[in-house]
Structure formats: C-alpha cells, structure tokens
Design a protein around this motif. Structure first.
Motif, PDB file in Angstrom:
ATOM      1  N   ARG A 287     -23.983   3.013  38.030  1.00 55.10           N
ATOM      2  CA  ARG A 287     -23.668   1.941  38.712  1.00 55.10           C
ATOM      3  C   ARG A 287     -21.977   1.491  39.359  1.00 55.10           C
ATOM      4  NH1 ARG A 287     -24.977   2.454  43.492  1.00 55.10           N
ATOM      5  NH2 ARG A 287     -25.441   0.325  44.094  1.00 55.10           N
ATOM      6  N   ASP A 288     -20.771   1.147  38.065  1.00 57.06           N
ATOM      7  CA  ASP A 288     -19.968   1.039  37.848  1.00 57.06           C
ATOM      8  C   ASP A 288     -18.916   1.501  38.103  1.00 57.06           C
ATOM      9  OD1 ASP A 288     -17.543  -0.659  36.900  1.00 57.06           O
ATOM     10  OD2 ASP A 288     -18.699  -0.412  34.519  1.00 57.06           O
ATOM     11  N   ASN A 289     -18.700   1.473  39.486  1.00 55.18           N
ATOM     12  CA  ASN A 289     -17.399   1.508  39.912  1.00 55.18           C
ATOM     13  C   ASN A 289     -15.894   1.266  39.739  1.00 55.18           C
ATOM     14  OD1 ASN A 289     -19.064   3.420  41.146  1.00 55.18           O
ATOM     15  ND2 ASN A 289     -19.779   2.333  42.882  1.00 55.18           N
ATOM     16  N   ALA A 290     -16.254   0.484  39.126  1.00 59.95           N
ATOM     17  CA  ALA A 290     -14.823  -0.116  39.174  1.00 59.95           C
ATOM     18  C   ALA A 290     -13.432   0.664  38.324  1.00 59.95           C
ATOM     19  CB  ALA A 290     -14.563  -1.305  37.824  1.00 59.95           C
ATOM     20  N   GLN A 291     -12.105   1.067  38.595  1.00 57.95           N
ATOM     21  CA  GLN A 291     -11.016   1.875  39.095  1.00 57.95           C
ATOM     22  C   GLN A 291     -11.033   1.714  37.021  1.00 57.95           C
ATOM     23  OE1 GLN A 291     -10.159   3.753  41.277  1.00 57.95           O
ATOM     24  NE2 GLN A 291      -9.376   5.555  39.771  1.00 57.95           N
ATOM     25  N   SER A 292     -10.462   0.525  36.449  1.00 55.02           N
ATOM     26  CA  SER A 292     -10.391   0.324  35.271  1.00 55.02           C
ATOM     27  C   SER A 292     -11.118   0.999  33.986  1.00 55.02           C
ATOM     28  CB  SER A 292     -10.030  -1.201  35.215  1.00 55.02           C
ATOM     29  OG  SER A 292     -11.347  -2.012  35.255  1.00 55.02           O
ATOM     30  N   HIS A 293     -12.255   0.268  34.315  1.00 55.16           N
ATOM     31  CA  HIS A 293     -13.710   1.186  33.252  1.00 55.16           C
ATOM     32  C   HIS A 293     -13.747   2.761  33.488  1.00 55.16           C
ATOM     33  CE1 HIS A 293     -15.596  -2.939  34.167  1.00 55.16           C
ATOM     34  NE2 HIS A 293     -14.046  -3.463  33.487  1.00 55.16           N
ATOM     35  N   GLU A 294     -13.329   3.570  34.332  1.00 50.05           N
ATOM     36  CA  GLU A 294     -13.590   4.986  34.682  1.00 50.05           C
ATOM     37  C   GLU A 294     -13.227   5.697  33.195  1.00 50.05           C
ATOM     38  OE1 GLU A 294     -12.793   8.726  38.014  1.00 50.05           O
ATOM     39  OE2 GLU A 294     -11.752   6.269  37.938  1.00 50.05           O
ATOM     40  N   GLU A 295     -12.057   5.250  32.476  1.00 53.67           N
ATOM     41  CA  GLU A 295     -11.956   6.210  31.884  1.00 53.67           C
ATOM     42  C   GLU A 295     -12.648   6.086  30.613  1.00 53.67           C
ATOM     43  OE1 GLU A 295      -7.826   7.175  29.208  1.00 53.67           O
ATOM     44  OE2 GLU A 295      -7.070   5.529  30.584  1.00 53.67           O
ATOM     45  N   SER A 296     -12.798   5.100  30.386  1.00 47.25           N
ATOM     46  CA  SER A 296     -13.514   4.964  29.241  1.00 47.25           C
ATOM     47  C   SER A 296     -15.316   5.308  29.592  1.00 47.25           C
ATOM     48  CB  SER A 296     -13.783   3.196  29.147  1.00 47.25           C
ATOM     49  OG  SER A 296     -13.727   2.232  29.673  1.00 47.25           O
ATOM     50  N   LEU A 297     -15.543   4.639  30.415  1.00 48.14           N
ATOM     51  CA  LEU A 297     -16.921   4.812  31.145  1.00 48.14           C
ATOM     52  C   LEU A 297     -17.241   6.960  30.746  1.00 48.14           C
ATOM     53  CD1 LEU A 297     -18.313   2.744  33.422  1.00 48.14           C
ATOM     54  CD2 LEU A 297     -18.487   2.748  31.281  1.00 48.14           C
ATOM     55  N   ALA A 298     -15.837   7.337  31.451  1.00 43.03           N
ATOM     56  CA  ALA A 298     -16.482   8.958  31.476  1.00 43.03           C
ATOM     57  C   ALA A 298     -16.892   9.539  29.915  1.00 43.03           C
ATOM     58  CB  ALA A 298     -14.967   9.323  31.707  1.00 43.03           C
ATOM     59  N   VAL A 299     -16.319   8.389  28.704  1.00 44.38           N
ATOM     60  CA  VAL A 299     -16.425   9.264  27.559  1.00 44.38           C
ATOM     61  C   VAL A 299     -18.233   8.757  27.157  1.00 44.38           C
ATOM     62  CG1 VAL A 299     -16.459   8.480  24.949  1.00 44.38           C
ATOM     63  CG2 VAL A 299     -14.079   7.951  26.488  1.00 44.38           C
ATOM     64  N   LEU A 300     -18.482   7.886  27.691  1.00 47.68           N
ATOM     65  CA  LEU A 300     -20.252   8.141  27.094  1.00 47.68           C
ATOM     66  C   LEU A 300     -20.902   8.473  28.121  1.00 47.68           C
ATOM     67  CD1 LEU A 300     -21.196   3.719  26.988  1.00 47.68           C
ATOM     68  CD2 LEU A 300     -20.559   5.707  25.307  1.00 47.68           C
ATOM     69  N   ARG A 301     -20.281   8.737  29.304  1.00 48.45           N
ATOM     70  CA  ARG A 301     -20.548   9.245  30.759  1.00 48.45           C
ATOM     71  C   ARG A 301     -21.010  11.153  30.969  1.00 48.45           C
ATOM     72  NH1 ARG A 301     -18.634   6.231  35.815  1.00 48.45           N
ATOM     73  NH2 ARG A 301     -20.109   4.848  35.829  1.00 48.45           N
ATOM     74  N   SER A 302     -19.752  11.825  29.772  1.00 47.61           N
ATOM     75  CA  SER A 302     -19.874  12.344  29.183  1.00 47.61           C
ATOM     76  C   SER A 302     -20.831  13.350  28.460  1.00 47.61           C
ATOM     77  CB  SER A 302     -18.482  13.022  29.048  1.00 47.61           C
ATOM     78  OG  SER A 302     -18.414  12.425  27.358  1.00 47.61           O
ATOM     79  N   SER A 303     -21.849  12.615  27.348  1.00 47.80           N
ATOM     80  CA  SER A 303     -22.739  12.615  26.584  1.00 47.80           C
ATOM     81  C   SER A 303     -24.009  12.809  28.055  1.00 47.80           C
ATOM     82  CB  SER A 303     -22.797  12.440  26.020  1.00 47.80           C
ATOM     83  OG  SER A 303     -23.941  12.556  25.277  1.00 47.80           O
ATOM     84  N   SER A 304     -25.208  13.896  28.140  1.00 48.83           N
ATOM     85  CA  SER A 304     -25.726  13.481  29.230  1.00 48.83           C
ATOM     86  C   SER A 304     -26.799  13.695  27.737  1.00 48.83           C
ATOM     87  CB  SER A 304     -26.045  15.560  29.353  1.00 48.83           C
ATOM     88  OG  SER A 304     -26.675  15.838  28.093  1.00 48.83           O
ATOM     89  N   GLU A 305     -26.866  13.644  26.475  1.00 55.21           N
ATOM     90  CA  GLU A 305     -28.133  13.513  25.322  1.00 55.21           C
ATOM     91  C   GLU A 305     -27.671  11.900  25.217  1.00 55.21           C
ATOM     92  OE1 GLU A 305     -29.784  14.542  23.321  1.00 55.21           O
ATOM     93  OE2 GLU A 305     -29.377  16.350  24.227  1.00 55.21           O
ATOM     94  N   PHE A 306     -26.797  10.954  25.822  1.00 50.82           N
ATOM     95  CA  PHE A 306     -26.094   9.657  25.290  1.00 50.82           C
ATOM     96  C   PHE A 306     -26.896   8.968  26.506  1.00 50.82           C
ATOM     97  CE2 PHE A 306     -24.559   5.241  26.031  1.00 50.82           C
ATOM     98  CZ  PHE A 306     -24.687   4.852  25.461  1.00 50.82           C
TER      99      PHE A 306
END
Length: 1340
Positions: A824-843
C-alpha cells in the motif's frame, strides 16, 4: 343483683339461683355482666354462677346461656377490658360451650358468621370461642335445622365455613381468622376453601400485614393444601415484583390513583416472608419437599412463573438446610442449563422466535436476586455463594496440547455449561460487591479452588473471577493479606499459567501492602533455586511482574501499554508508600536475582527474554541495567572477528545429557529481545535524556553503539554464510531419532529465527534504504533455503521438526508495517527501495504467510508473540491495519492474473484470503464489542465515527459484496482456471461475515436471495465447495424462516439425479438447484438435507414438549393458553407435513449403500418417534378436555399413511436387496480366491450388519406410531387407522416376480429329475405365503 347471684351460687341453692336469674330480662342480664366485667370484679365467678343456674337440660337455661354468649362476644371485642380479664372470660366461655346442645351451637356459630360478615370484629379475641363452637358442632351427631332443611353437625359446619369463605372479610380480621382456623378440624375441601379465601385477601392488605398472615397460613398448611399455600404466596410476590418493575420503567406514566409501593418496603417484607417460610420448613420438612415438587412441575409448564426472583431467593434460603441442599441445587442448575439451551435453540431459529417472542432468561432472574439481597436478605447470601461455586465447578475449561486453557476470559461463551459457569462467576462477583460480611469467605474459597484444582485442570475461570474481585475492591485484600501470603507459599507447585494469572490478579495488593510484597519476594527467591523447572519459571514470572509494576521515579509513563490489570486500580500513588531510592534498590536487587536465571534451562531464559521488553517499556529507568545484562549474555555467543563465518557460536546453545541433546540458550529469542529493547531505547532517547545525568547518557549511547555494530556485523556475515557453514546442508540428518538429527533441527530453528530477527531490525533501521532492503532479501534467502531443506526433509521423515511450521519471530506490529509497505506504500521516495522487496514473490508470500500464522496464534491462545502481543488494544489496531492491506491486495489483484510461481505452493491471493478468514473469525471471537470500529477501519471512504453511530449491518454488507463479486468471478471462470480452495475459502468468509448481519434487515434478505440464486444457477462438481455453499444457505435460511420447503426442493432434486428404487419408474427431470448433480447428490447434499431435517425434527420435538406442558397447565388464563396451544399445534403439523414430503422423495431415491442409507433410516425412526409423541399429546388432550382432534391432524395421519409408510417398507426391501447383493458378491470372491480373502469378506459382512441395524428400529417405530393411533381413534371416535396399511415387515415376504422366474428356471432345468420334490416345495411356499393373508382378513 350481681352480688345476690354470687351469694346464691355460693350457698349452693340451685333452685333459688334459677329463680333469681329467671327474674332478669335479657338486657338486664347483659348489663349486669358488662358492669361487673368493666369494674373488674369477680366476672368469672358471676359467669360461673349464671351457668350454674342455667342448666343445659332446661330450654330456659340454654336460652340464658346463649344470651350470655351474645353479650360477652361484643364485650370482649370492645377493647374496654384488660387482656387478663378477656382471657379469663374466653376460657370460661370455651369450657362451657362444649355442654351446649347442637341447636344452640348452630345458633352461636351462625351469630359468629354474621358478626364476621358485618365486619364488627375489632380485635379478634372472640374467635377463639368460634373455633371451639365449630369443633363442638362438628362432633354433634343430632340433626339440626338450617334454613328449610336439616343437617348433621359436620354438614352444618361445612356449610357455615363455605358461607364464611364466600362472604366479604374485613382486612383487619384476616390474620385472626387464619389463626382461628388452625384450631378447627377441617376436611381437605374445607381447608382448600379457607386457603383460597385467605390468599385472595392478600391483595387487600397492607404490605406490613402480609408476613404474619403468611406465617399463620404456613402453620395452617400442616393440615394439608401445602401446594396451594406455596403457589399463592409465590404468585402474589411474583405479581408485586412485576408491578414494581413496570413502575420503575415508566414512573411518570403511572396514574396517581394507582397505589405505588416503596421498593425498600417491598424487599423487607419479602425478606421477612422468606424467613417465615424457612422457619416453618425447618419444623416440617414435608413443606420443603412440596415446594421442590411444585416448582419442578411448574417449571415444565412455565419457567417464567416457576423461577421468579422470589422463588429463587426462597430456594436459596431453604438450601441452607443440608437435607434439601442437593435437591435444590440440582434443580437450579438444571433450570439454568435448560434456560441457556432454550435461548440458544431460539436464537438459531426464526421459526421458533416467531412462536416464542418472549423467552424467559433464568440468568437475569438469579442476578436480580443478588441485587434484591442487598435489602438485608442475609439468609440468602450463603445460598448464592454456594450456587455460584457449584455452577463454576460444573464446567472445566479444556486443556489442549500446548498447556494453555482453551477457554480463557476472551471469546464468546457458546456452550450452555460455559454460560452457566459465567453466570456463577457473575453471581459471586455481584454478591461480593453487595455483601461486605461474606467477602473474606468468597475470597478464601476462590483461592482454595485455585490451589487445589490447578494441578488437575485449568482454573482460568477462577483466576478471572479473582481478578474481577480485586478490581471491584482492591483494598479488601488487605484484611485478607494473610490468606494471600499462604497462597504464595504454594506458588512453586502450581502450573506456570496459573502462577502468572494469580500474580496479575493480586498485583494491586503488592502496591499497598509491604508485608505481602516482602513475603512474595522471599517465596520467589527460594523458588528460583528450586529443583522443579515450573517453580523456577514461576519465580521468573513473579519477579518480572514486580519489575513492571514498581516504577522508579523518572520512568516514562506507558499508559498506552498498560495491562488489563494495572496500577490504576489502586487510587493511592505508589510513591506515597515507597520513595524513589527504595524502589530503585528493590528493582536492582530483583534484577540481580534474575541474572542467576541466565545460566538455567532454556525455558527459564526464554521467559526472561520475552519479559525484559515489557519491563523496559513500563520502567524505563532500568534500561541501562537490562541492556548491560543482555550485552553480557550475547557476548558469550558472538564472534567479533569480522570475517569469521558464522558470526555466532551455535554449539554453545546446546547441551548434551547422555544420548539426549537439549537447547540450552534460545539465541534467536535473545537477539529478538535485544532488537526490541534497542528499538525502544532509541525511540525514547530524546524523552529520557532530558532527565538523566551526563554519565548515564554516555553509558546508554555506548550500549546502543555496541549493539548496533554487533547487529550490523551479524547481518553482514549471515548474508554471506552458506548452509554448510552451519553444518545444515541438504545432506544433513534432520530426524528426531538420532542425536545429530535433534542438534541439526535445533540449529535450523535458531538460524531461521536469527534471520527473521535481523530482517525486522534491518527493515526498521533502514529507513527505506535500498541497500538495507537488499540486506533484508539476503537474510530472507538464507531463511528460505533452510526452510526449503526442512520442508523437503519433513516430506521424507515425519518425525522431523520441520513437519511443523516454525513459529515466526516477527512481531505483529512489524508484520503490519511490512505488509503496508509492500502493498500500500505509494510514496515516490520509497518506490525504488520497495521495488527490491516487491520483486521477490517468495518474500511477498512469506510476509502474508507470517500474518496468517500470527492470526492463527491469536485465535488459538488470545495473544501473539513479541512486543504488545498481550496488549489487546495494540493487537486490535494491528489487526485492523493488516486486514485493510490484505483486503485491498485480494480485491485489487485477482489470483488469475498473478504470476504463476516456479515453486509449488499457495498463491499470495489465496494466502491473503485465508488470513482474512482467520481475522474475521478472530475479531468476532475476541473483540465482539469492537466489531463496529473494526468494520469502520476497513471502510476507507468514510471518516471517523463514534461506535454508537456505526451501522454494523451496512458495513458488513459492504464487505460481503466485495467477496460476492470474487465468488461470482470464480464461478464464471473456465473449468481449468477454477480454484476450489479459493472458492471454499470465499464461501467460509461469506459465512463468517453473514453473522454480523441483522436477520431482520434488508441486507440479510438480499444476501439470502443471492445465495439461493447462486445455488440454483451454478453447477459445482467440487464436493467441499458444494457442502460449504449449502451449509451457508441453511444457516441463513433458518434465521429468515423454516427451511422445510427448501429441503423438499432439494430432496426432489436428489431423487431426480439418483433415480428411483424401482428401475422401471422414470423420475421427472425438473431441477430446482443446479448445485445438486449426480456427483454431489449423494452423499454430500443428501447428508446435509438429512442433517437439517434432523434439526427441524429437534425443533418440533421441543415444541411438542411445550405443548404437553400447556395442556397440563390449569392456570386461570386458560383462553390465552388455548390460543397458544392452537398456534403451536398448527406449526408442528405444518412442519411435519412438509417434512413427510421430503422423506417421501428420499425413501424412493436409489441411494448408494453407506452413510446416506444409514442416516436416512435413523432419521425416519426419529420422525416416527416424534409423530408418536404428537399422537400422545392429542391422547392427553382428549383425556383432559372434550375437544375433538383438528382436521389438519387427520390430514397429517393420512399423508403419513399414503406417502411415507408404504414407501418405507419398499425402501427397507431395497436396502436389504443391495446388501444381499454385496454379500453374494463377497461370497463369490471368497470361492474364487484363497483364504487370504476371508478377512475382506468378514469386513463386508460386518458392514452389512452395521448398515442394516437401523431397520428393526424403524419397523418398531412405525408399529408404535400405529399402536398409539389406535388409542387416539378410540378416544376421539375418529377412525384414523383407515389411512394406514398393515405392516408386512414381520411376515414371511415373497417377491412374486422373483418367485415366478425362479420357478420357471427350476422347471426348465429339472422337470424330468425331481418333479415331486419341486411340486411339494412349491406347495409349501404357497402355504407359507397364504397364512399372513388369512391373518390379515381376520384383523380387518
């Protein structure tokens, strides 16, 4: 003249005395007696003289005597005479009355009746004479003129009593008259007249006059009519209580003319009456036994009338007598349990609610008695206490695997026994509040039960009661502190859950009593070195509690984290008792004791690590001491060399004892504790340092730096470590049968826990840094590799720990934060870092899986691991956040568009759905009062609102619509994409949410209509989904109306899908519900329909019992009872009529052998048993009244005779045929194969025997039904048996078609060989076949 009479009497001159008396006129005689009595001179002597001169042998003498009596009665009643003089006169008159002839007695008795009718009695003193006159009259054998006829003495007495009881009495005389009748010999009928008359007078008397009258009545009841007296007294006070309640509800609307009674006065009068009844029962036990018999019979008719507050108070007062105590408590407990069952029964059925809109609740009545007892009813309190404990002891919380009681203070009570236990606790708590003298007794009994029962079974219900008692009056424990101190001496022998609950309950006392606190510390210090592990754990629990609650001055307040039992219960501030230095020294001394525990077993250390965070949060001044302790402990296992892998010494965490290996140091828990304590210190650093000294600041900063560097180093090296570094590669042994396997399992769980702790730490300190999130993924990779290895090994070896999912170390608050960031985090400043976690479906799957695990733990135990896991408010807030995120994730990204993962496992959507299901269930169970806030938190479109303004039904309906759309999408997908697990979960979610809908609302009706439509239009091949959807349909339908018509439609569909038992019959192919298919019809739908039909039968059986009680009720309000009876009879017959059509379809259906046939046969037996009960009810009704049986009953009997009984016999034949086929098939296999098949054959035979067992029961049930039909036909003069065909099940049955084919086959094969034998056999069979026909003709 009086002197002359006295002188003549003294001279023994009877003739002259008679002459002197004859010379006196009636008025003169009366004046003479009156003057003498008023002056107080020799009145008795004068009366003796008059009686001496008036012999009964002479008519004049009798007449004179009557004149004396007529003048003396008003004289005595006038009140002018002294009491001693009155007694003297009455004694003489009573003595002489026995000599009067019968006619004189009759005249005198009539005079008394007239005096009473006219209301001339003033003090009732003369009534003693009336009782003597009536007694003498009853003994008179002569015929006496009365009216126009003649009666003997006994008959005349009866007539006079009848006249007296039919006339109007002055309220002032009622007590005197009741007392008078005690001395009169009365027949049963006369006594009944008198009792009923006195009871009718209750309403005309002042309240204060009721107790003495009741006492006289009770004494009078020794002659008989005990039930009448008790019923009248109970009915009177029940009516007064009801009137008092109505006046209290609407005091302004009551007319001024209506006399209101003060509540206090009423309660005092009731209390006095109770004492009178108890005192009489003590003298005469038969009255007590009659009371119990009366209430038992009344309870069958009308529980509301039998168990009103007055009767419950009466029973509890009488229960003090030990000889009746057991009977009374059994009756009360049975009544309370039955009331709870009936309420539960009614709440589950709209059909019953319509018939019984007002149901009596015994629980509220008993609690009302507790409130009433505040008005000086000391004789009731002991009974209340005994009843409360008796109810609590009748229920024991279950103790499942894991040691925690399944039923604690959280959750809703479902079972009647559990509701009764809650009532017992409420009785004791309210009695404790109301009655001060009995408080110490209640407290002592609670503590005794905690100590004596804790070892055998959970005592959570007693500890909850103790906690409530302390909350209601914390200072009352001070007077009982010695009893509490004795309890502390036994702490070492109690289970740890009991110790924790007990210490939390008495914790307020520790703040106000230094002696109790010191006593507890001594006990705990001894226990900490005990040989028993439980004792040491108890010591740790006690010390942690003390540390949490004795704050050092300057500690931060943490009211937001306060427990349910906190310092707010004691109004006195702790610092008024102890100064800051004393508290600090005290806390540091305890910490010193606790450090000893860090060298003990893993369980003890685990408790410490889990408790340190709470201590720190509540007592922040202890931060440096706690952090120092933790640092010293972790240094024993931490390897500081930066390049050394792994970073922690795992071998130091285990201990070997012979061949067995144990965990010695729960390292993951230690790191978890450090991580949470460090986060707390950092978050509150700016608040703490304003009040701290410089050196303390530097010391704390140093600790923080040490821990941060250590955690950073451990993180870096854990990411670099391979499984081989921990000796945990895929080739490692993980079986629990070997020491190496146990060691590897322990290592694996510790490494996984450490990874999780570091994941939480790095995420929290990372502040959305990409590097930190990469570290998080690196740690997760390590965790996941190990989890996969364990999972793989678990598949091969069932004894591995990996077969059970390891409990996650992530805290619930962090899970909430993590899920919010991931989804649910849509902040622009967080997008790049969260993409790391979101890229792992296992996580992502792991994050949702942990949320699911946490909610499951919450549902099972009422709390979660980690910080704030025992704080209900914090847990609830986290649940709301998690639910909002998961709901958005599930509804926004359908499972069909998810990327299929490379590895097998549940999709994220399905995990989200399962977690949501658990949350919806947990919130309703644990937080029923907060459901409005929960639904409000999910509705993002709406702003903040007060709980009272939130419409739960509307909010729940909105959530239901979301899941409805998902379910419709599932049904509309292609067959290959259909996900049965998700569909099943969706149905369960809808079922859970539907409980929040108001059954009377439009939204409920819409949901029911939608569910019916789904079942009608969708074909489901998945059995589990079909079962879930139909169960939902039934659960909704019963809250709207009776489901019998629904059952009929489903039964027709089952018949159409499976075909008829007669293969030549074609069933019409009309389908009501598409959900019923050849695959789902049997056993799934069939068993569900039969299960629901059984519930309807239970309701009907319950109604018939109510009917029987109404028929036996002979109360005054017969018209209302008659109307209710007719309504109930109509409802019962309509229900049974429709059910018969359901069974009509099912018994003609070609059901497969097995559970369906067995259940149907049992259900049919139950149906016939209930039909028999209904017929018995009408037989009873015909006996008590002359009413005829209704036409609808005749129709029901006709329906059973035409549509059910013949088909039952056909179905029995069908069942026996399919079983004989299976037996013959088994016999053939036995012949073909060898003896190793014998076991299989015997199994088949046993199954056939088991499945055919219900058949004789069914035949017996049918025959019983027909037997009572014959009885009813005789009673009602209506031939009901004309609709019934006689049974052939007990006769020798021959299937004509089978016989013909067999005969033809035999004749074709062996016509030439044995014609005589064949013929004789045929004749024999024919003869056997003919015999029943002859019997049948004779019967008809």
């Amino acid at each position: 003249m009086a002197q002359r009479v006295l002188a003549l009497a003294a001279e023994e001159a009877p003739q002259r005395l008679q002459e002197a008396l004859q010379s006196l006129g009636e008025s003169e005689l009366g004046h003479m007696v009156a003057r003498q009595a008023v002056k107080g001179r020799e009145t008795a002597a004068l009366l003796r003289a008059i009686f001496k001169g008036s012999p009964c042998s002479q008519p004049s003498g009798v007449l004179r005597r009557l004149q004396v009596y007529k003048h003396c009665i008003p004289l005595v009643e006038s009140g002018d005479l002294h009491l001693s003089k009155v007694s003297e006169i009455m004694g003489l008159l009573m003595l002489e009355a026995r000599q009067l002839p019968g006619q004189a007695l009759a005249e005198l008795a009539t005079l008394f009746v007239d005096v009473i009718k006219s209301g001339s009695l003033s003090n009732g003193k003369s009534l003693e004479l009336f009782s003597t006159v009536l007694t003498a009259l009853a003994n008179s054998k002569e015929s006496l003129a009365y009216g126009k006829g003649e009666l003997n003495g006994e008959e005349l007495k009866k007539q006079l009593i009848n006249t007296l009881c039919s006339s109007k009495w002055d309220p002032q005389n009622v007590i005197h008259l009741a007392n008078m009748f005690r001395d009169v010999p009365l027949s049963g009928e006369e006594l009944q007249f008198v009792m009923e008359k006195v009871l009718r007078m209750f309403s005309k008397l002042d309240l204060q006059e009721i107790p003495p009258l009741v006492y006289q009545l009770l004494l009078l009841s020794a002659k008989g009519s005990k039930r009448t007296v008790l019923e009248g007294i109970i009915s009177f006070f029940n009516h007064l209580d009801k009137r008092q309640k109505e006046e209290q509800k609407a005091p302004q609307s009551v007319d001024l003319e209506v006399s209101t009674m003060p509540l206090e006065q009423l309660r005092h009068v009731e209390g006095t009456v109770l004492l009178h009844i108890v005192s009489v029962i003590n003298m005469e036990q038969a009255l007590g036994e009659e009371l119990i018999r009366h209430l038992k019979s009344e309870q069958q008719k009308d529980p509301g009338r039998a168990l009103c507050p007055f009767t419950v108070a009466l029973l509890l007062s009488v229960a003090v007598k030990h000889r009746l105590q057991e009977q009374i408590f059994d009756f009360l407990k049975t009544s309370i349990t039955r009331s709870c069952k009936d309420l539960q029964f009614l709440q589950a059925s709209k059909f019953l609610q319509d018939l019984f809109p007002h149901q009596h609740d015994v629980s509220s009545v008993v609690l009302e008695v507790v409130q009433n007892s505040a008005f000086g009813w000391d004789h009731v309190t002991q009974g209340l206490v005994d009843l409360g404990f008796s109810l609590m002891e009748s229920y024991e919380p279950k103790k499942p695997f894991g040691g925690r009681a399944a039923e604690s203070s959280y959750g809703l009570s479902k079972m009647p026994a559990q509701q009764a236990c809650r009532l017992g606790a409420s009785i004791l708590l309210e009695t404790f509040k109301v009655h001060e003298p009995i408080r110490s007794d209640i407290l002592e009994q609670v503590l005794n039960r905690v100590l004596t029962k804790a070892a055998a079974s959970p005592v959570s219900h007693f500890i909850d009661l103790l906690s409530s008692i302390v909350v209601s009056a914390p200072l009352v424990l001070q007077s009982s502190s010695s009893r509490v101190t004795e309890t502390f001496d036994n702490l070492s022998f109690l289970p740890i859950e009991t110790v924790q609950g007990l210490l939390r309950a008495v914790q307020p006392l520790l703040k106000v009593s230094m002696a109790v606190r010191d006593s507890l510390i001594l006990v705990l210090q001894k226990a900490i070195f005990s040989r028993q592990l439980d004792a040491r754990k108890a010591a740790v629990a006690g010390f942690l509690l003390l540390l949490r609650n004795f704050k050092i001055l300057g500690s931060l307040s943490s009211s937001q984290c306060s427990q349910a039992i906190g310092a707010t219960q004691v109004q006195a501030d702790v610092h008024t008792c102890y100064n800051s230095a004393a508290n600090e020294a005290f806390c540091l001394e305890i910490l010193g004791s606790l450090r000893c525990c860090l060298s003990q077993q893993a369980d003890v250390r685990l408790m410490l690590y889990e408790g340190f965070y709470d201590v720190l949060r509540r007592n922040s001044q202890l931060a440096s001491s706690i952090m120092e302790t933790l640092l010293a402990q972790i240094k024993q296992y931490y390897l500081p060399q930066p390049d050394l892998l792994p970073p922690l010494k795992l071998e130091g965490c285990i201990m070997a004892q012979g061949d067995q290996i144990f965990l010695q140091e729960p390292l993951a828990h230690l790191l978890c504790c450090i991580q949470h304590c460090l986060a707390w210190c950092k978050s509150t650093a700016h608040l703490c340092r304003g009040a701290e000294e410089e050196d303390e600041e530097e010391e704390e900063v140093e600790f923080e730096q040490n821990f941060e560097e250590m955690l950073e180093s451990v993180t870096r090296r854990m990411i670099k470590s391979e499984l081989e570094d921990f000796e945990l590669d895929k080739s490692a042994d993980f079986s629990l049968s070997s020491g190496v396997g146990v060691k590897n399992n322990i290592y694996a769980l510790q490494v996984m826990g450490i990874c999780e702790v570091l994941i939480e730490y790095n995420f929290n300190v990372g502040n959305f840094s990409k590097n930190k999130f990469e570290d998080v993924l690196g740690l997760f990779a390590c965790y996941n590799k190990l989890a996969e290895v364990l999972k793989e090994k678990a598949g091969k070896n069932k004894s591995s720990l990996g077969s059970r999912t390891a409990r996650s170390f992530l805290s619930l608050g962090f899970v909430s934060t993590l899920l919010t960031a991931l989804f649910r985090d849509n902040a622009q400043s967080h997008e790049e870092s969260l993409a790391v976690l979101r890229s792992s479906s296992e996580f992502l799957r792991y994050a949702v899986g942990v949320a699911l695990q946490k909610v499951q733990q919450l549902e099972d135990t009422g709390q979660t691991d980690g910080p704030d896991g025992q704080n209900p408010e914090k847990v609830f807030q986290n649940l709301c956040r998690i639910t909002g995120v998961l709901l958005w994730r599930y509804t926004s990204i359908p499972s069909v568009v998810e990327e299929p993962g490379k590895k097998k496992g549940k999709s994220i959507s399905l995990l989200c759905l399962e977690a949501l299901l658990r949350i919806f269930s947990a919130v309703q169970q644990l937080y029923p009062a907060k459901v409005p806030q929960f639904l409000q938190a999910l509705d993002t479109s709406d702003g903040e609102a007060e709980a009272a303004d939130i419409n739960v039904t509307e909010k729940a309906a909105f959530q239901i619509r979301l899941f409805q759309r998902s379910l419709v999408n599932q049904f509309s997908t292609a067959e290959d994409d259909f996900n049965p697990k998700e569909t099943q979960a969706l149905i369960t979610v809808l079922s859970t949410l539907s409980r929040l809908l108001d059954p009377a609302s439009q939204q409920f009706l819409q949901f029911l209509t939608w569910t019916v439509k789904v079942c009608k239009e969708n074909t489901l091949e998945d059995v589990a989904c079909c079962k879930g959807l139909l169960s939902l349909l039934f659960s909704l339908h019963v809250l709207y109306k009776s489901p019998v018509s629904l059952l009929r439609d489903l039964a027709q569909d089952i018949h159409a899908c499976l075909g008829d038992i007669d293969q030549d019959v074609e069933v019409e192919g009309q389908s009501h519900f598409a959900i019923v298919t050849a695959k789902t019809a049997a056993p799934t739908v069939c068993l569900l329909v039969l299960g629901q039909a059984d519930k309807v039968l239970e309701e009907v059986d319950w109604l018939i019992k109510k009917l029987s009680s109404l028929v036996s009720d002979t109360s005054e309000d017969s018209s209302q009872a008659s109307n209710q009876t007719q309504a109930l009879e109509k409802a019962v017959i309509l229900q049974l009529g429709t059910l018969l059509t359901v069974y009509h379809e099912l018994v003609q259906t070609a059901l497969p052998a097995g559970s369906c046939v067995d259940t149907l046969l049992r259900s049919l037996s139950k149906t016939y048993a209930i039909l028999t009960s209904l017929i018995k009810h009408y037989i009873q009704a015909c006996r008590s009244t002359s009413s005829t049986i209704p036409g609808r009953l005749e129709k029901l009997v006709k329906l059973s005779g035409s549509h059910l009984t013949p088909q039952c016999y056909s179905f029995i034949t069908y069942v026996q045929n399919i079983h004989s086929e299976s037996l013959s098939f088994a016999e053939e296999k036995k012949k073909k194969k060898k003896e190793d098949e014998a076991a299989a054959v015997s199994t088949v035979m046993a199954k056939v025997l088991r499945d055919t067992k219900p058949i004789p029961n069914l035949v017996f049930a049918i025959e019983q039904y027909e037997k009572f039909l014959i009885h009813l036909s005789k009673k009602s003069k209506v031939n009901l048996m004309q609709y019934m065909k006689l049974s052939t099940s007990r006769d020798f049955r021959i299937n004509a078609a089978v016989l013909d084919s067999a005969m033809q086959e035999h004749s074709a094969r062996g016509a030439d060989t044995e014609p005589d034998n064949e013929q004789s056999s045929t004749v024999e069979q024919t003869d056997e076949n003919q015999e029943p026909k002859k019997k049948r003709r004779r019967k008809t």
